[in-house]
Design an enzyme around this catalytic site. Structure first.
Site, PDB file in Angstrom:
ATOM      1  N   SER A  63       0.801  -1.235   0.000  1.00 39.77           N
ATOM      2  CA  SER A  63       0.000   0.000   0.000  1.00 39.77           C
ATOM      3  C   SER A  63       0.827   1.276   0.000  1.00 39.77           C
ATOM      4  O   SER A  63       0.256   2.358  -0.207  1.00 39.77           O
ATOM      5  CB  SER A  63      -0.942   0.017   1.211  1.00 39.77           C
ATOM      6  OG  SER A  63      -1.972  -0.913   1.054  1.00 39.77           O
ATOM      7  N   LYS A  66       0.337   3.445  -2.993  1.00 38.12           N
ATOM      8  CA  LYS A  66      -0.848   4.291  -3.162  1.00 38.12           C
ATOM      9  C   LYS A  66      -0.501   5.777  -3.152  1.00 38.12           C
ATOM     10  O   LYS A  66      -1.227   6.592  -3.721  1.00 38.12           O
ATOM     11  CB  LYS A  66      -1.874   3.969  -2.072  1.00 38.12           C
ATOM     12  CG  LYS A  66      -2.438   2.557  -2.179  1.00 38.12           C
ATOM     13  CD  LYS A  66      -3.287   2.171  -0.977  1.00 38.12           C
ATOM     14  CE  LYS A  66      -3.806   0.739  -1.107  1.00 38.12           C
ATOM     15  NZ  LYS A  66      -4.564   0.296   0.076  1.00 38.12           N
ATOM     16  N   TYR A 188      -4.050  -2.584 -10.158  1.00 35.15           N
ATOM     17  CA  TYR A 188      -3.971  -2.420  -8.700  1.00 35.15           C
ATOM     18  C   TYR A 188      -3.109  -3.508  -8.068  1.00 35.15           C
ATOM     19  O   TYR A 188      -2.236  -3.225  -7.232  1.00 35.15           O
ATOM     20  CB  TYR A 188      -5.389  -2.451  -8.127  1.00 35.15           C
ATOM     21  CG  TYR A 188      -5.452  -2.294  -6.625  1.00 35.15           C
ATOM     22  CD1 TYR A 188      -5.220  -1.064  -6.028  1.00 35.15           C
ATOM     23  CD2 TYR A 188      -5.755  -3.374  -5.802  1.00 35.15           C
ATOM     24  CE1 TYR A 188      -5.289  -0.918  -4.647  1.00 35.15           C
ATOM     25  CE2 TYR A 188      -5.830  -3.240  -4.432  1.00 35.15           C
ATOM     26  CZ  TYR A 188      -5.590  -2.007  -3.857  1.00 35.15           C
ATOM     27  OH  TYR A 188      -5.649  -1.865  -2.487  1.00 35.15           O
ATOM     28  N   TYR A 240      -3.820   3.116   8.051  1.00 35.14           N
ATOM     29  CA  TYR A 240      -5.066   2.397   8.284  1.00 35.14           C
ATOM     30  C   TYR A 240      -5.780   3.010   9.493  1.00 35.14           C
ATOM     31  O   TYR A 240      -5.829   4.227   9.618  1.00 35.14           O
ATOM     32  CB  TYR A 240      -4.805   0.893   8.449  1.00 35.14           C
ATOM     33  CG  TYR A 240      -3.904   0.326   7.378  1.00 35.14           C
ATOM     34  CD1 TYR A 240      -4.224   0.470   6.033  1.00 35.14           C
ATOM     35  CD2 TYR A 240      -2.712  -0.329   7.681  1.00 35.14           C
ATOM     36  CE1 TYR A 240      -3.400  -0.034   5.029  1.00 35.14           C
ATOM     37  CE2 TYR A 240      -1.885  -0.840   6.682  1.00 35.14           C
ATOM     38  CZ  TYR A 240      -2.231  -0.689   5.365  1.00 35.14           C
ATOM     39  OH  TYR A 240      -1.421  -1.174   4.381  1.00 35.14           O
ATOM     40  N   VAL A 258       1.414  -3.646   4.073  1.00 40.28           N
ATOM     41  CA  VAL A 258       1.428  -4.905   4.813  1.00 40.28           C
ATOM     42  C   VAL A 258       2.642  -5.769   4.484  1.00 40.28           C
ATOM     43  O   VAL A 258       2.832  -6.826   5.090  1.00 40.28           O
ATOM     44  CB  VAL A 258       0.125  -5.714   4.593  1.00 40.28           C
ATOM     45  CG1 VAL A 258      -1.062  -4.981   5.175  1.00 40.28           C
ATOM     46  CG2 VAL A 258      -0.078  -6.056   3.133  1.00 40.28           C
TER      47      VAL A 258
END
Length: 304
Positions: A63, A66, A188, A240, A258
């Site tokens: 992530s 992103k 993605y 998160y 992660v």
């Protein structure tokens, strides 16, 4: 400031304390990573690299990517982007369907899975070769060809994609998804399967410590205003549902993944990347968070 001495002190203290977590297992390929690896790389605004431990070992950034894709589309869509995705912390798990349903298909922020899928969908609409162009963009930010997409990790994510697929179709049902779900998901999963070292990752975040200008790409990546907004999103939404805790303990804009990596910036001073695969129950690296907390404590400054 002797950054090399500083990060070596942080590294030694963390290794001595040796806090533990658990590697991510919901993506089976990530469960195979050696949990004892740990590295720190810090890059100042002159391009000097300071590293310790496994800082040149490539790992799955997940992530953290992103932030890169958001930077790619920020200037293209400008204010229109924020009618499709909000800028608020979620306070819920990063893959929550219930929150997306409650908020009628508008994700809380670009860093939870639903928000990142909207960003990837927007990117897919504007770029002819989105996966290649994401790699090219990150390579440019890092100053060298360093990005590798791990096909085993990508396939592992693709084979366990029921929740992300559900999120994408839910977005489409709310008219917040323009392209074919399968095509966007392929991009993605590829961006999440990118592997980089702490050194290259820290370099790729350097522009966010430097008002949007990359010393490695030798150009403005985003405007100063957009850089500030991306940093604000990282500070409030980058970890998160542990983002408030990270801001409280560390006080730097950053983004976790992660795979165990965290990239963060101290505006006008440096960018830093830390990696250790073992995670806490919120999905953030135990040693990486502790290392960044120690770093800001020893520096005696943060954003605050």
């Amino acid at each position: 400031m002797d950054y090399q001495k500083l990060i070596e002190e942080v590294y030694d203290e963390i290794q001595k304390e040796n806090p533990r977590g658990k590697v991510a297992t919901y993506i089976p390929e990530l469960a195979n990573v050696d949990p004892d690896q740990f590295g720190i790389a810090l890059v100042d605004l002159k391009g000097n690299v300071f590293g310790v431990g496994d800082y040149q070992t490539a790992f799955s950034i997940q992530s953290v990517s992103k932030v890169h894709t958001l930077a790619m589309v920020f200037h293209v869509f400008k204010s229109k982007l924020w009618s499709r995705v909000n800028v608020e912390p979620s306070g819920n798990p990063f893959n929550s369907i219930a929150q997306l349903e409650f908020e009628k298909g508008i994700p809380r922020n670009p860093f939870i899975n639903a928000g990142a899928l909207v960003i990837t969908d927007a990117l897919y609409s504007k770029f002819e070769r989105p996966t290649d162009q994401i790699s090219d963009f990150i390579n440019e930010l890092s100053g060298r060809s360093c990005v590798r997409i791990n096909q085993e990790v990508k396939e592992s994510e693709k084979n366990h994609a029921e929740r992300n697929t559900a999120l994408a179709y839910f977005l489409k049902a709310h008219k917040n998804f323009d392209n074919k779900v399968e095509d966007v998901l392929d991009v993605y999963f590829a961006q999440c399967a990118i592997e980089m070292s702490c050194e290259d990752l820290a370099k790729s975040f350097s522009f966010l410590a430097n008002d949007g200008y990359s010393i490695f790409a030798k150009r403005e990546i985003v405007s100063e205003s957009h850089a500030r907004r991306i940093n604000a999103l990282m500070l409030t939404c980058g970890f998160y549902d542990e983002s408030g805790e990270f801001a409280f303990r560390v006080g730097l804009p950053g983004k976790s993944g992660v795979g165990g990596g965290i990239a963060a910036v101290m505006p006008h001073k440096f960018s830093v990347a830390v990696w250790c695969p073992e995670l806490n129950d919120k999905g953030n690296s135990v040693k990486s968070i502790k290392a960044l907390e120690l770093l800001t404590d020893k520096l005696k400054f943060s954003l605050f």
